[in-house]
Design an enzyme around this catalytic site. Sequence first.
Site, PDB file in Angstrom:
ATOM      1  N   HIS A 248       0.877  -1.175   0.000  1.00 50.83           N
ATOM      2  CA  HIS A 248       0.000   0.000   0.000  1.00 50.83           C
ATOM      3  C   HIS A 248       0.913   1.223   0.000  1.00 50.83           C
ATOM      4  CE1 HIS A 248      -3.546   2.479   0.763  1.00 50.83           C
ATOM      5  NE2 HIS A 248      -2.681   3.240   1.421  1.00 50.83           N
ATOM      6  N   CYS A 249       0.749   2.098  -0.996  1.00 50.59           N
ATOM      7  CA  CYS A 249       1.638   3.258  -1.120  1.00 50.59           C
ATOM      8  C   CYS A 249       0.910   4.513  -0.641  1.00 50.59           C
ATOM      9  CB  CYS A 249       2.078   3.409  -2.574  1.00 50.59           C
ATOM     10  SG  CYS A 249       3.114   4.853  -2.834  1.00 50.59           S
ATOM     11  N   VAL A 250       1.455   5.142   0.407  1.00 48.21           N
ATOM     12  CA  VAL A 250       0.802   6.354   0.930  1.00 48.21           C
ATOM     13  C   VAL A 250       0.958   7.532  -0.038  1.00 48.21           C
ATOM     14  CG1 VAL A 250       0.919   5.792   3.396  1.00 48.21           C
ATOM     15  CG2 VAL A 250       2.858   6.940   2.319  1.00 48.21           C
TER      16      VAL A 250
ATOM     17  N   ASN B 117      -1.805   7.036  -2.304  1.00 48.63           N
ATOM     18  CA  ASN B 117      -3.022   6.748  -1.540  1.00 48.63           C
ATOM     19  C   ASN B 117      -3.810   5.593  -2.158  1.00 48.63           C
ATOM     20  OD1 ASN B 117      -4.946   7.128   0.486  1.00 48.63           O
ATOM     21  ND2 ASN B 117      -6.125   8.604  -0.722  1.00 48.63           N
ATOM     22  N   ASN B 118      -3.091   4.560  -2.548  1.00 43.48           N
ATOM     23  CA  ASN B 118      -3.726   3.410  -3.199  1.00 43.48           C
ATOM     24  C   ASN B 118      -2.846   2.176  -3.006  1.00 43.48           C
ATOM     25  OD1 ASN B 118      -5.559   2.003  -4.716  1.00 43.48           O
ATOM     26  ND2 ASN B 118      -5.088   3.017  -6.659  1.00 43.48           N
TER      27      ASN B 118
END
Length: 334
Positions: free
Chosen positions: A178-180, A183-184
């Site tokens: 999950h990549c902040v 945001n996905n």
Amino acid sequence: MDFLVLFLFYLALVLIGVVTICICSKTHYLRGLVRGGAQVISHIIPECLQRAMRKVLHYLFHTRNHTFIMLHLLLQGLVYAEYTWEVFGYCQELGFSLHYLLLPYLLLVINLVFFTLSCVSNPGTITKANEFSLLQVYEFDEVMFPKNMKCFTCNVRKPARSKHCRVCNRCVHRFDHHCVWVNNCIGAWNARYFLIYLLTLTASAATMAVVSTVFLVQLVVVSDLYLETYVDDLGHLQYLFLTLPRIVFMLGFVVMLSFLLGGYLCFTLYLAATNQTTNEWYRGDRAWCHHCPHVARPPSAEPQVYRNIHSHGLWSNLGEIFLPAAAHCAEKMN
Ligand SMILES: [Zn+2]
Ligand SMILES: [Zn+2]
């Protein structure tokens, strides 16, 4: 030149720190270190402040929010504003090629397209409708991904290589991480967008670093500007070179970013070439780690070593990223 020496020393220190964290992140030493550090800090910082910090950290890293997208766009905007405001004009005056100077803008356009796609695209959400077709895509290895596992939150059977993302609260096919920053989740259907986004972001930082370095070298060393001094309002002797603080600061930032992003890009390309996800790479060693009590098996049990069964050669592995199997039919079914 004391400033430059200090600056290079600072840069080297940051890079050594990042590399050390990357090496330690796969071992249990870092966890112990973090836990010990947190215990020491908990005695110093008041309870109410700790609670507030935990809330902020939870909001930033465990809920879907646009904070890092805003920060990303702000930093990108500031760097490009400085490049346009000062570097571009000075470089034109010094006779730099216009094609060379426009390259960062071309990379920015491509980067923003793939950044948007990474943010808004479906990473491979597993639903009741596509569950059956996704179960056929990958073989179960029975070590990391056993057959007939169910996600009770999503109420779906879990296909091999999938994982439930606790931030997005959904199961994702070929889950990477999950990549902040976008945001996905990064999964089977948007890994290609993320890879091009990362590639263009690294390239734009590196191009800016090269242009700014060549410009400063030409301006400072060739014209002996670094030896020129002047007396400021307070009567102190100053180097003329330091009258370009914004460019020097921007250069430091893009150089550091180029190394960090370059390192991460190499890691991502290695995973793509060997057909592994970040999740599998991280869990791969832990599947047989004898030092970790939570994964240790009884001595009588047959040792179960994780083996990557999905790699079928470089081109096939890259093809899987750029033309993910079942993406189109499954997207239609959603
Ligand atoms: Zn789930
Ligand atoms: Zn997620």
